[in-house]
Structure formats: structure tokens, C-alpha cells
Motif scaffolding. Structure first.
Motif, PDB file in Angstrom:
ATOM      1  N   VAL A   1       0.843  -1.198   0.000  1.00 49.37           N
ATOM      2  CA  VAL A   1       0.000   0.000   0.000  1.00 49.37           C
ATOM      3  C   VAL A   1       0.877   1.246   0.000  1.00 49.37           C
ATOM      4  N   HIS A   2       1.897   1.240   0.853  1.00 52.98           N
ATOM      5  CA  HIS A   2       2.761   2.416   0.981  1.00 52.98           C
ATOM      6  C   HIS A   2       3.448   2.759  -0.339  1.00 52.98           C
ATOM      7  N   HIS A   3       3.762   1.766  -1.147  1.00 51.03           N
ATOM      8  CA  HIS A   3       4.451   2.007  -2.418  1.00 51.03           C
ATOM      9  C   HIS A   3       3.483   2.268  -3.569  1.00 51.03           C
TER      10      HIS A   3
ATOM     11  N   LYS B   1      -5.676   6.731  -3.193  1.00 49.46           N
ATOM     12  CA  LYS B   1      -6.117   6.240  -1.877  1.00 49.46           C
ATOM     13  C   LYS B   1      -4.970   5.650  -1.060  1.00 49.46           C
ATOM     14  N   TYR B   2      -3.870   5.303  -1.729  1.00 51.00           N
ATOM     15  CA  TYR B   2      -2.733   4.679  -1.045  1.00 51.00           C
ATOM     16  C   TYR B   2      -1.601   5.655  -0.717  1.00 51.00           C
TER      17      TYR B   2
ATOM     18  N   ARG C   1      -1.900   3.247  12.977  1.00 44.29           N
ATOM     19  CA  ARG C   1      -3.257   3.123  13.527  1.00 44.29           C
ATOM     20  C   ARG C   1      -3.530   4.236  14.544  1.00 44.29           C
ATOM     21  N   MET C   2      -2.513   4.598  15.319  1.00 47.00           N
ATOM     22  CA  MET C   2      -2.685   5.632  16.341  1.00 47.00           C
ATOM     23  C   MET C   2      -2.821   7.025  15.729  1.00 47.00           C
ATOM     24  N   PHE C   3      -2.057   7.299  14.662  1.00 50.79           N
ATOM     25  CA  PHE C   3      -1.979   8.657  14.137  1.00 50.79           C
ATOM     26  C   PHE C   3      -2.735   8.853  12.819  1.00 50.79           C
ATOM     27  N   GLY C   4      -3.590   7.900  12.463  1.00 51.03           N
ATOM     28  CA  GLY C   4      -4.526   8.103  11.370  1.00 51.03           C
ATOM     29  C   GLY C   4      -3.969   7.977   9.968  1.00 51.03           C
ATOM     30  N   THR C   5      -2.863   7.225   9.799  1.00 53.95           N
ATOM     31  CA  THR C   5      -2.300   7.071   8.455  1.00 53.95           C
ATOM     32  C   THR C   5      -2.366   5.626   7.962  1.00 53.95           C
ATOM     33  N   PHE C   6      -3.191   4.812   8.607  1.00 53.83           N
ATOM     34  CA  PHE C   6      -3.290   3.410   8.191  1.00 53.83           C
ATOM     35  C   PHE C   6      -4.264   3.241   7.027  1.00 53.83           C
ATOM     36  N   GLN C   7      -3.903   2.359   6.088  1.00 58.55           N
ATOM     37  CA  GLN C   7      -4.774   1.986   4.979  1.00 58.55           C
ATOM     38  C   GLN C   7      -4.549   0.509   4.677  1.00 58.55           C
ATOM     39  N   ALA C   8      -5.628  -0.275   4.727  1.00 58.14           N
ATOM     40  CA  ALA C   8      -5.517  -1.693   4.381  1.00 58.14           C
ATOM     41  C   ALA C   8      -5.374  -1.859   2.878  1.00 58.14           C
TER      42      ALA C   8
END
Length: 401
Positions: A190-192, A197-198, A212-219
Motif C-alpha cells: 500500500v505504501h508504495h 487512496k494509497y 493506527r494511532m496517528f490516522g495514516t493506516f490503509q488496508a
């Protein structure tokens, strides 16, 4: 030689790349392209060589803060190293996030890592030549806390080693508990991704809890399209590092007003003033028309470049394992030769016939280097044989360009 987990792990990196190549054969999927993989590893060579030359500055910076600013000195125990592991990962998250969200850091310290349009273990080695000094600024609080440079560098190296294996498509999803706590191939794919959306998601090094804590997670949902929104379109690792800085400099010149120029440097990539069109969002990827950059020469030249690249890789490994035994002038000469070599080989992979004469010059320089490093009559014979053999091979290969 100073203890460096990243350098000591070089054999492991190539062992795992070999396993991934076997996976490619078994599954009959194209995971690697020779030109892209050579470019990726060449960027890794550039990064490590430059770090060998000026990495001592960043280490000295940490040591100075530790010696003159530390509140107290934390002893090296299992619990202090565990705490340090978590703190290093926390600092890495913020450096990594900042290098995506601050244009200056993106173009100088990180964009190179995202330039490949493939996703395999060689991409893990694709690193910026200028990232080390900037990243150290984010770790200095650890020196103030009292963690020694030895402990910090060891743990930081282990953190980077962990991140190697997540650069693969061979591993899909892992157990849910592991996916929740740790960075995995799925999260890092996802990061790459250059899909809107990624972008700017999953900055974790080892622990996924920070995103997850700081709002930058994406499955991971649909398969990402890899690379950057403005493709680099070169196999030359030197130019791959320089081009983003050139582009940023040109943007600064074209942007009116002092404050706007500061915003170009410190706002997110894509920012520009309203009079120039405002913030430029990343475009959606049209998979019907999208094609990867894939310029390559005829097979004889590919074979020549590949063999030369292996020789440069072996020489670079020798240089990195023995760098502390060289004085500064020798270190600069050897580093300069390595950078010249990987840049030259990258250009040859782009089918640029006008650069073939400079490759003959590089072969002569290689022969001089052989004599310089080994000495004696045998070295003269070896250097002469090297030039004759590869000079003739280059002559034959260049007829097909």
C-alpha cells in the motif's frame, strides 16, 4: 571494521533475492526486470557508498548530543534495548511520514525509494543517497535521553533489516494478529502504491501501531500501481537522485514570492500557489493506458552490463567491508569510481550509443585501479587482460546498439 548490521546483512539480502527469483520461476510470473533490478540495487550501492563517505558526520552529530546534552546515560541492558527498539521505530515513523509530507525531504531524502514501478526485494535496496543526514535529526532526542551511539546504531540497523523482507508480492496476508501489530508485505505494498487512496499511508517501520494511532493506516484492497506520480524514466541511479532536486529547484524559480517559495519547500509535494493552479492532487491511474518505463538495449549489451555490474557490486562490497582502513583521499577516489561506474552502466542500459566511448575510458580507469590496489607485475598483467577482454566484448556488444 565498525559493526554495522545493514552491511553485515548484505549476503542475506542477496540470498533472499535468489529465493524470490526461484519463486518467479516456479510461479511463472514476472517479478523482476533486469534493467529495473540493476537500477534498484545501484541506488542501494550509491546510498551505502555516500553513507560511507559522509555518514560519519551524522554519527558524530548523535555522539556530540549524547556526550554534551544527555540527561543521563542509560546502561545497555535487555530492557533498555527493548525500550530503544520501540523509540527508534517511533522516531522512524515520524521521519518517514515527514519525508512524504514535506516537499524538501521528499525530494532529497526519500523519493528515490519509491521510483521503481516494480515491487520486489531489490526495491528494498533502492535508497536515497542523501537521506542519512536528514533522518538523524529525528533521532537526536534519543541521544538526549541517554541512549549510546552504539546501542542506537545497532537497533536502527536491525529496524532497517526488518523492513527488507516486506518488499515482496510473494507473501499475501499474514495472520490477523500479526497484520495488526507489525508492518507486513501487504501493508507496505500500500505504501508504495501511487493510487490516490494509497499515497502517504502506512509509514511504519516495524510496528503498525503508529499508523493506527496517528490516522495514516490503509488496508490493502485492490492491487497497487507502484512508482511515483511523475515517473523518473531513467536507469541511471545518479540521475535518479539528482532529478527530483532539479525539478524542485525549477519549481522554486517558477514560484513567485518569498513565502510561496518557503511553502514549496515545506508544504506537501504537489503544493503550488493559487495563481499557478493550486494544490495538484495525485491523478488516478488509468490501467488501460499505463505502461512501465522499459527501455533496454539488445541482449549482447545487457550481458555486458550485467557482468560489469556484478564486478562493481563485488568491488563495492569489498569497499564497504574495508572502508575504515582507507584514508579520506583514497576513500573519495574509490567512492567516486563506484558512483561513476553505476551511473555509466545505467546509461548503457538506456541504449545511449554516444556514451559508449566513455565506457572504454572507465575500463582503463578500472585497470589503473587494479594496479593501484594490488601492485606488482601480476597486477599489470591482470589489468591489461581486463582491458583487452572487456574492451573487445564492449566493441562487439556496441555493434548491436
Amino acid at each position: 571494521m565498525d559493526f554495522n548490521p545493514v552491511i553485515l546483512s548484505i549476503p542475506l539480502y542477496f540470498f533472499l533475492i535468489g529465493i524470490e527469483l526461484v519463486y518467479q520461476l516456479i510461479k511463472k510470473v514476472r517479478v523482476y526486470r533486469t534493467n529495473d533490478a540493476i537500477s534498484n540495487i545501484s541506488c542501494g550501492i550509491s546510498s551505502q557508498v555516500m553513507n560511507a563517505v559522509w555518514g560519519v558526520l551524522s554519527i558524530a552529530m548523535y555522539q556530540l548530543v549524547y556526550e554534551y546534552g544527555a540527561v543521563f546515560q542509560i546502561p545497555d541492558t535487555w530492557w533498555s534495548w527493548l525500550i530503544l527498539f520501540i523509540l527508534v521505530d517511533f522516531c522512524y515513523y515520524w521521519f518517514h511520514r515527514a519525508s512524504h509530507e514535506i516537499n524538501f525531504l521528499w525530494n532529497t531524502a526519500h523519493v528515490v525509494h519509491h521510483q521503481s514501478e516494480d515491487y520486489n526485494l531489490s526495491v528494498a535496496l533502492r535508497q536515497s543517497s542523501f537521506g542519512g543526514v536528514f533522518s538523524m535529526l529525528f533521532y537526536l532526542p534519543l541521544a538526549l535521553m541517554g541512549f549510546s551511539a552504539y546501542a542506537f546504531l545497532t537497533v536502527k540497523g536491525l529496524n532497517l533489516i526488518y523492513q527488507f523482507w516486506i518488499h515482496t508480492e510473494a507473501i499475501e496476508k499474514l495472520p490477523k494478529w500479526f497484520e495488526y501489530l507489525f508492518n507486513t508485505p501487504s501493508h507496505h505494498r500500500v505504501h508504495h502504491g501511487r493510487n490516490p487512496k494509497y499515497i502517504d499511508r502506512n509509514h511504519a517501520g516495524t510496528l503498525m501501531i503508529w499508523d493506527r494511532m496517528f490516522g495514516t493506516f490503509q488496508a490493502e484492497e485492490e492491487k497497487p500501481t507502484y512508482g511515483v506520480t511523475k515517473p523518473t524514466n531513467t536507469w541511471n541511479p545518479v540521475w535518479a537522485n539528482v532529478l527530483p532536486i532539479v525539478d524542485m529547484t525549477n519549481q522554486l524559480r517558477a514560484t513567485p514570492g518569498f513565502w510561496n517559495k518557503l511553502k514549496v519547500l515545506f508544504y506537501k509535494p504537489g503544493w503550488q500557489p493559487v495563481e499557478l493552479g493550486g494544490y495538484q492532487m495525485a491523478p488516478e491511474v488509468d490501467k488501460e493506458t499505463y505502461n512501465k518505463f522499459d527501455v533496454h538495449p539488445h541482449m549482447p549489451m545487457i550481458r555486458y552490463v550485467f557482468v560489469q555490474f556484478i564486478l562493481v557490486l563485488v568491488f563495492t562490497s569489498y569497499f564497504l567491508f574495508n572502508t575504515t582502513s582507507y584514508n579520506l583521499p583514497t576513500k573519495l577516489v574509490l567512492a567516486g569510481f563506484i558512483m561513476w561506474s553505476i551511473g555509466q552502466l545505467g546509461i548503457l542500459m538506456e541504449n545511449r550509443k554516444s556514451w559508449i566511448p566513455s565506457e572504454y575510458i572507465r575500463l582503463l580507469a578500472s585497470a589503473i585501479l587494479i594496479v593501484f590496489l594490488t601492485g606488482g607485475m601480476t597486477s599489470y598483467l591482470g589489468a591489461g587482460g581486463f582491458v583487452i577482454l572487456f574492451g573487445f566484448w564492449l566493441f562487439k556488444a556496441s555493434k548491436k546498439v
